[in-house]
Design an enzyme around this catalytic site. Structure first.
Site, PDB file in Angstrom:
ATOM      1  CG  ASN A  91      -1.753   1.199   1.395  1.00  0.00           C
ATOM      2  OD1 ASN A  91      -1.848   2.006   0.461  1.00  0.00           O
ATOM      3  ND2 ASN A  91      -2.377   1.363   2.546  1.00  0.00           N
TER       4      ASN A  91
ATOM      5  CE  LYS B  21      -0.293   3.384   4.624  1.00  0.00           C
ATOM      6  NZ  LYS B  21      -0.265   3.528   6.056  1.00  0.00           N
TER       7      LYS B  21
ATOM      8  CG  HIS C 154      -6.009   1.976   4.962  1.00  0.00           C
ATOM      9  ND1 HIS C 154      -5.594   2.966   5.812  1.00  0.00           N
ATOM     10  CD2 HIS C 154      -4.993   1.078   4.894  1.00  0.00           C
ATOM     11  CE1 HIS C 154      -4.358   2.683   6.237  1.00  0.00           C
ATOM     12  NE2 HIS C 154      -3.978   1.551   5.688  1.00  0.00           N
TER      13      HIS C 154
ATOM     14  CD  GLU D  75      -3.079   5.663   6.531  1.00  0.00           C
ATOM     15  OE1 GLU D  75      -2.976   5.659   5.297  1.00  0.00           O
ATOM     16  OE2 GLU D  75      -2.214   5.169   7.289  1.00  0.00           O
TER      17      GLU D  75
ATOM     18  CD  GLU E 204      -3.809  -2.374   7.375  1.00  0.00           C
ATOM     19  OE1 GLU E 204      -2.654  -2.569   7.006  1.00  0.00           O
ATOM     20  OE2 GLU E 204      -4.460  -1.380   7.050  1.00  0.00           O
TER      21      GLU E 204
ATOM     22  N   GLY F  42       2.088   2.337  10.972  1.00  0.00           N
ATOM     23  CA  GLY F  42       3.096   3.396  10.865  1.00  0.00           C
ATOM     24  C   GLY F  42       3.748   3.775  12.179  1.00  0.00           C
TER      25      GLY F  42
ATOM     26  CB  SER G 149       4.553  -1.797  12.489  1.00  0.00           C
ATOM     27  OG  SER G 149       4.146  -0.480  12.816  1.00  0.00           O
TER      28      SER G 149
ATOM     29  N   GLY H  39       2.679  -1.022   4.420  1.00  0.00           N
ATOM     30  CA  GLY H  39       2.737   0.380   4.032  1.00  0.00           C
ATOM     31  C   GLY H  39       4.175   0.823   3.822  1.00  0.00           C
TER      32      GLY H  39
HETATM   33  P1  PGA Z   1       2.570   0.451   7.771  1.00  0.00           P
HETATM   34  O1  PGA Z   1       1.121   0.685   7.110  1.00  0.00           O
HETATM   35  O2  PGA Z   1       3.113  -0.849   7.202  1.00  0.00           O
HETATM   36  O3  PGA Z   1       3.383   1.643   7.332  1.00  0.00           O
HETATM   37  O4  PGA Z   1       2.382   0.370   9.242  1.00  0.00           O
HETATM   38  C1  PGA Z   1       0.243  -0.394   6.894  1.00  0.00           C
HETATM   39  C2  PGA Z   1      -1.033   0.082   6.283  1.00  0.00           C
HETATM   40  O5  PGA Z   1      -1.463   1.200   6.594  1.00  0.00           O
HETATM   41  O6  PGA Z   1      -1.668  -0.615   5.462  1.00  0.00           O
END
Ligand code: PGA
Length: 251
Positions: free
Chosen positions: A10, A12, A94, A96, A164, A170, A207, A228
């Site tokens: 992803n 983003k 997601h 976000e 998630e 993140g 993460s 991500g």
């Molecule tokens: P991250 O994000 O691997 O940077 O923690 C995962 C995601 O938001 O799908």
């Protein structure tokens, strides 16, 4: 036959044309691994990437889509547009989008229906916030998100669910094995209950890095990873692809 792991990148809101070389490196170096690898670039890169990756095993997806098929919705992108641009999958719900854009489960379910109409395979994300976990509401939150974000139209269709936890995205924080297993088994039970015999994969996201990917994939019931930050470079993402192999489904 166990299904191949689904390893999803992803990106983003990251990536300009210069990032196409990352996808090319991934395409040339990931074919030796059994995982099904999907990149979810920003929509602006989809057609270019689709052209560049022609003939490779890498698949592409969109990061979101409109619940509508077409119309006066300035700035929105329909599922059919994503498909037309080269996407086979789409990430929906997601965290976000749920938190940053106030998307409700009902809206996510409408988007899922739109994705199915366009022939896209949705990956539906669910997960609790830290406050919800601390208040011991995780099970209730996940059940509600599963019930309300997954419409009955998914029966017989290819789709996946990504667990998630919002607080793990993140942040470098990982849930414990027990916390992950509890969530995965809850999702598995619900999916089998509502969509008996479904071949859906359950992904973990939050993460994920090269150093923890092998361990996460060894946990029972995990059929893939949604990545991500670590998916933005070939050096970060290739070790995650390499950690994947065919997974045995939960009994
Ligand atoms: P991250 O994000 O691997 O940077 O923690 C995962 C995601 O938001 O799908």
């Amino acid at each position: 036959m166990p299904h191949p792991c689904l390893i999803a990148a992803n990106w983003k809101m990251h990536g300009l044309r210069a990032s196409l070389t990352v996808a090319q490196t991934l395409a040339s170096q990931s074919h030796a691994h059994p995982a099904r690898v999907v990149i979810f670039p920003p929509a602006t890169l989809l057609p270019l990437m689709a052209e560049n990756l022609k003939g490779s095993a890498l698949k592409l997806g969109g990061q979101d889509c409109s619940p509508e098929d077409s119309g006066a919705y300035t700035g929105d992108i329909s599922a059919a547009m994503l498909k037309d641009a080269g996407a086979d999958l789409v990430i929906l719900g997601h965290s976000e989008r749920r938190h940053g854009h106030k998307e409700t489960c009902e809206l996510v379910a409408q988007k899922v229906r739109a994705a199915l109409r366009a022939g896209l395979e949705p990956i539906i994300c669910i997960g609790e916030t830290l406050a919800q976990r601390q208040a011991e509401q995780t099970t209730e939150v996940l059940l509600r998100q599963l019930t309300d974000s997954l419409p009955p139209e998914l029966a017989g269709k290819a789709f996946h669910v990504a667990y998630e936890p919002r607080w793990a995205i993140g942040t470098g924080l990982l849930p414990s094995d027990a916390q992950i297993s509890e969530a995965i088994s809850l999702i598995h039970q619900q999916l089998q209950h509502r969509f008996p015999g479904t071949q859906s994969q359950i992904l973990y996201g939050g993460s994920v890095k090269g150093e923890n990917a092998g361990h996460l994939l060894s946990l029972p019931g995990i059929g893939g990873l949604l990545v991500g930050g670590a998916s933005l470079t070939a050096e970060g993402f290739l070790p995650i692809i390499a950690a994947a192999g065919p997974r045995a489904p939960l009994a």
